[in-house]
Design an enzyme around this catalytic site. Structure first.
Site, short mmCIF file in Angstrom:
data_model
loop_
_atom_site.label_atom_id
_atom_site.label_comp_id
_atom_site.label_asym_id
_atom_site.label_seq_id
_atom_site.Cartn_x
_atom_site.Cartn_y
_atom_site.Cartn_z
N ASP A 249 3.85 -8.94 -0.84
CA ASP A 249 3.29 -8.35 -2.06
C ASP A 249 4.39 -7.74 -2.93
O ASP A 249 4.30 -7.77 -4.15
CB ASP A 249 2.28 -7.26 -1.68
CG ASP A 249 1.07 -7.85 -0.97
OD1 ASP A 249 0.59 -8.90 -1.42
OD2 ASP A 249 0.64 -7.28 0.04
N GLY A 250 5.41 -7.19 -2.27
CA GLY A 250 6.50 -6.56 -3.01
C GLY A 250 7.20 -7.55 -3.93
O GLY A 250 7.68 -7.19 -5.01
N ASN A 328 0.34 -2.39 -9.41
CA ASN A 328 -0.38 -1.63 -8.38
C ASN A 328 -0.80 -0.25 -8.91
O ASN A 328 -1.97 -0.01 -9.11
CB ASN A 328 0.49 -1.40 -7.15
CG ASN A 328 0.27 -2.47 -6.09
OD1 ASN A 328 -0.61 -3.30 -6.23
ND2 ASN A 328 1.08 -2.45 -5.05
N ASP A 358 -0.80 17.00 -3.01
CA ASP A 358 0.48 16.29 -2.98
C ASP A 358 0.70 15.46 -4.22
O ASP A 358 1.83 15.08 -4.53
CB ASP A 358 0.55 15.39 -1.74
CG ASP A 358 0.93 16.19 -0.51
OD1 ASP A 358 1.16 17.41 -0.66
OD2 ASP A 358 0.99 15.61 0.59
#
Ligand SMILES: NC(=O)c1ccc[n+]([C@@H]2O[C@H](COP(=O)([O-])OP(=O)(O)OC[C@H]3O[C@@H](n4cnc5c(N)ncnc54)[C@H](O)[C@@H]3O)[C@@H](O)[C@H]2O)c1
Ligand SMILES: Nc1ncnc2c1ncn2[C@@H]1O[C@H](COP(=O)(O)OP(=O)(O)OP(=O)(O)O)[C@@H](O)[C@H]1O
Length: 487
Positions: A249-250, A328, A358
């Site tokens: 996917d990267g 994404n 966070d």
């Protein structure tokens, strides 16, 4: 000596205290200024909206009085007049950004209906649907998806169906992008380049790094094209018909990030571990590419988000740094700081919430199976247009993730009273510091990423969550045991 040192360190402490007090004073003054600025902007937007509404009302009443009597029709003369005028109106494509219910109150079957029936229909109040849009034709499609039937609103479609790509002329040029440092990827790349050139007579582009690798393999690869500097990358979309990715996917994210505007169709081959966006298997690359080059193929149009950082010092919201396009998500988090992030979130001009935790993920639906999923967001079919608003470890018992509609602009601001800055990252890359007063604007980008499907959008999506995540995998309950009829 010691006494002097003590005296000196106390003096320093006093100076530090004074400085801190001055900084706090400045921060609170800045916070107050920002609050007034926000109120002023809200007020201004409200005024503009009111002006717009008034203009639309004027236009509506002018058209209503001038040409069309859209009130209930009382006799047959009026009926025919309405019919003619509505006909005219419908043919000119309604109004610019709306549809009147009386266009459909014009009753095609009225001749055959009884008077009583007709009166019954005509008793319905007339109304108008309208929407705001920026461009003249921007909302043309809404005429197709919203329709009236005798004053009743019906929607034909709500989102894009399965899209099919059919070549009108043969593809000539292919760009191959590969995951670095992988032997299997390098071997496959060599085979694929050879096959595309020798069998398919295509021009092949690769990255400079890959061209060096290919030439090290054999000097015959001198026909392979590449680019010298990054400025040439911005013209690639005009030369390339098809992009092939070899990796996980990267690598698909990497391919998408190379195109800051329109993206050619991408054929993603799976050479990674998960592969949510990589449905093609490398063992069958010749068959796959044969059928893609022949067409037609099913594609998924993956929406991207356009993200702009607006610094506190900017004069207006258009004065931004170079925007980022993400396939994404964009993440705003606390980075290395150990403090809670404090983020003020707005959707268009409405305050959404303050994130204390966070951080926050603004994700596309394609990204819904990535970081957003890990933070508790829903998995969403990639063709659904929308922006996922997913908090990361919020310090609250009631902060559920949201899914916002596709037309909104989300604005995330680091307030002046925040204890620490925040960091934005784009598809897990390119970290940018957001200091107090800085904001990140995020809206749907006009250039989606078209990825080829193995079967179709839905089948590929379901396969990826079953195979990639073992979604809802459970042993089937055995047949024996208690049943309803025994009760
Ligand atoms: N806690 C987490 O789950 C976490 C943390 C950081 C980043 N990420 C994700 O990693 C992405 C960057 O990917 P990378 O390959 O460059 O980094 P990477 O090499 O660190 O891989 C991250 C993992 O995320 C998976 N992934 C990426 N996009 C996906 C998608 N759309 N659906 C399902 N899984 C997906 C990849 O297959 C890979 O296994 C970021 O966009 C972010 O979504 C996830
Ligand atoms: N052509 C490229 N140039 C530079 N970096 C790349 C390129 N292609 C991929 N990368 C980077 O390499 C990293 C790994 O890529 P990828 O996710 O495709 O492989 P993987 O980690 O083996 O697969 P998976 O994510 O399925 O486990 C990603 O961070 C990606 O951004």
């Amino acid at each position: 000596m010691d006494e002097h040192l003590i005296e000196f360190s106390e003096a320093l402490r006093t100076v530090a205290k004074a400085l801190r007090r001055a900084a706090e004073g400045k921060a609170s003054a800045q916070a107050e200024a920002a609050e007034w600025k926000r109120r002023y902007e809200l007020e201004r937007t409200r005024n503009i909206q009111m002006e717009q509404k008034a203009r639309m009302a004027e236009q509506f009443s002018a058209e209503k009085n001038g040409d069309i009597d859209c009130e209930r029709v009382k006799n047959s003369d009026n009926q025919s007049m309405l019919q003619n005028e509505s006909n005219e109106h419908s043919e000119t494509g309604c109004m610019k950004h709306g549809i009147w219910s009386h266009e459909v109150l014009r009753d095609r079957e009225s001749d055959s209906n009884s008077n009583a029936d007709r009166n019954k229909i005509m008793r319905k109040a007339s109304f108008k649907l309208s929407w705001w849009c920026n461009g003249e034709n921007g909302d043309q499609h809404k005429h197709d998806i919203v329709s009236f039937e005798r004053g009743n609103i019906t929607t034909a479609e709500r989102s894009s169906k399965q899209i099919s790509l059919k070549w009108e002329s043969d593809p000539q040029t292919v760009l191959i992008l590969t995951k670095p440092n992988s032997v299997s990827v390098r071997i496959l790349c060599v085979q694929m380049v050879r096959w595309l050139r020798e069998r398919k007579k295509l021009n092949v582009y690769v990255e400079p790094r890959v061209k060096v690798e290919l030439l090290a393999e054999s000097s015959n690869f001198s026909y392979v094209q590449t680019w010298k500097d990054d400025s040439e990358i911005s013209h690639l979309h005009m030369k390339v018909d098809l992009v092939i990715t070899l990796g996980g996917d990267g690598t698909v994210l990497w391919a998408a990030s190379m195109f800051k505007g329109p993206v050619p169709p991408i054929v993603p081959f799976s050479l990674g571990s998960l592969g949510f966006m990589t449905p093609f298997h490398s063992e069958h690359f010749k068959d796959c590419l044969d059928s893609v080059l022949r067409g037609p193929i099913s594609i998924t149009l993956r929406h991207r988000l356009l993200c702009r950082v607006v610094r506190d010092a900017a004069k207006n919201e258009y004065e931004t740094e170079e925007p980022f396009l993400v396939l994404n998500e964009v993440t705003i988090d606390r980075g290395i700081s150990s403090y809670l992030t404090n983020l003020e979130c707005y959707c268009d001009n409405s305050f959404v919430t303050c994130v204390q935790g966070d951080g926050l993920i603004l994700s596309t639906t394609s990204g819904s199976t990535a970081y957003s999923l890990a933070a508790g967001g829903s998995m969403v079919h990639p063709q659904v247009p929308g922006i996922l608003f997913t908090p990361i470890c919020p310090h609250s018992l009631s902060f559920r993730p949201l899914i916002l509609p596709e037309h909104v602009t989300v604005r995330i601001m680091v307030p002046f009273n925040s204890r620490s800055p925040a960091w934005a990252s784009f598809d897990g890359k390119d970290r940018k510091l957001l200091a107090a007063g800085d904001a990140l604007l995020c809206s749907m980008a006009p250039w989606p990423v078209p990825t080829a499907c193995q079967v179709d959008s839905t089948n590929d999506f379901l396969r990826s969550i079953h195979d990639g995540l073992h979604w809802n995998l459970r042993k089937t309950q055995s047949f024996d045991g208690p049943r309803d009829r025994d009760l």
